[in-house]
Enzyme design. Sequence first.
Site, PDB file in Angstrom:
ATOM      1  N   ASP A   9       1.946   7.399   3.141  1.00  0.00           N
ATOM      2  CA  ASP A   9       0.735   6.581   3.260  1.00  0.00           C
ATOM      3  C   ASP A   9      -0.485   7.437   2.893  1.00  0.00           C
ATOM      4  OD1 ASP A   9      -0.927   4.410   3.767  1.00  0.00           O
ATOM      5  OD2 ASP A   9      -0.531   4.332   5.900  1.00  0.00           O
ATOM      6  N   ASP A 135       7.491  -3.115   0.676  1.00  0.00           N
ATOM      7  CA  ASP A 135       6.287  -2.566   1.301  1.00  0.00           C
ATOM      8  C   ASP A 135       5.113  -3.525   1.110  1.00  0.00           C
ATOM      9  OD1 ASP A 135       4.082  -1.009   2.069  1.00  0.00           O
ATOM     10  OD2 ASP A 135       4.918   0.809   1.197  1.00  0.00           O
ATOM     11  N   HIS A 163       7.222  -0.298   4.563  1.00  0.00           N
ATOM     12  CA  HIS A 163       6.290   0.808   4.373  1.00  0.00           C
ATOM     13  C   HIS A 163       6.695   2.067   5.133  1.00  0.00           C
ATOM     14  CE1 HIS A 163       2.572   2.772   3.395  1.00  0.00           C
ATOM     15  NE2 HIS A 163       2.284   2.943   4.668  1.00  0.00           N
TER      16      HIS A 163
END
Length: 186
Positions: A9, A135, A163
């Site tokens: 991320d 995701d 994700h």
Amino acid sequence: MQVILVGHDIGGACVPYAMELHRSKVSKAIFIAAAMLKNGQSVLDMFSMQIGSNDLCQHSQKFLYANGKNQPPTTIDYEKSLLKDVMFNQTTAKVVELALGLLRPIPFASLTEKHSLSATNYGSIPRFYVITLEDFAIPLSLQEAMIDSNPPKQIFQMKGSDHSPFLSKPQALNKILVEISKIPLK
């Protein structure tokens, strides 16, 4: 001894910074559904590439203004009730409950910092990208745009992963990480 850096991320933005500062100590860099930035780019720049493409993700974000509403936000937090559908859509309910308890607000200033990355340091270390196909936080289209604008050495795909593949598909992610670790350096 060299290390393999792994970012996920917005944590992916930390990886190039370490690559620039400690080139001789880094053998490889792995970006897992991560911000894989290029020179002169910030995390905010990267996320602006997806404006309008993921309303649910944007609705799950809450900007906090500790310095007053007339100042830039200080942190971004998440509406936890929406995160199951955004970040954990392939993860079991029990694991989601545990993960939600660990989430903390993100400092906003770190998202606006433009990275200065050189071919000598950042560009000389092999990079690998792990695409998470299910995701909704960093959609496939944004992952592909980052890969196209800053191609890594090799790309891996995780089918059935949201994700957070370390929660939804930990064994499959481990297999990929081990495989990358065994790729010889040239």
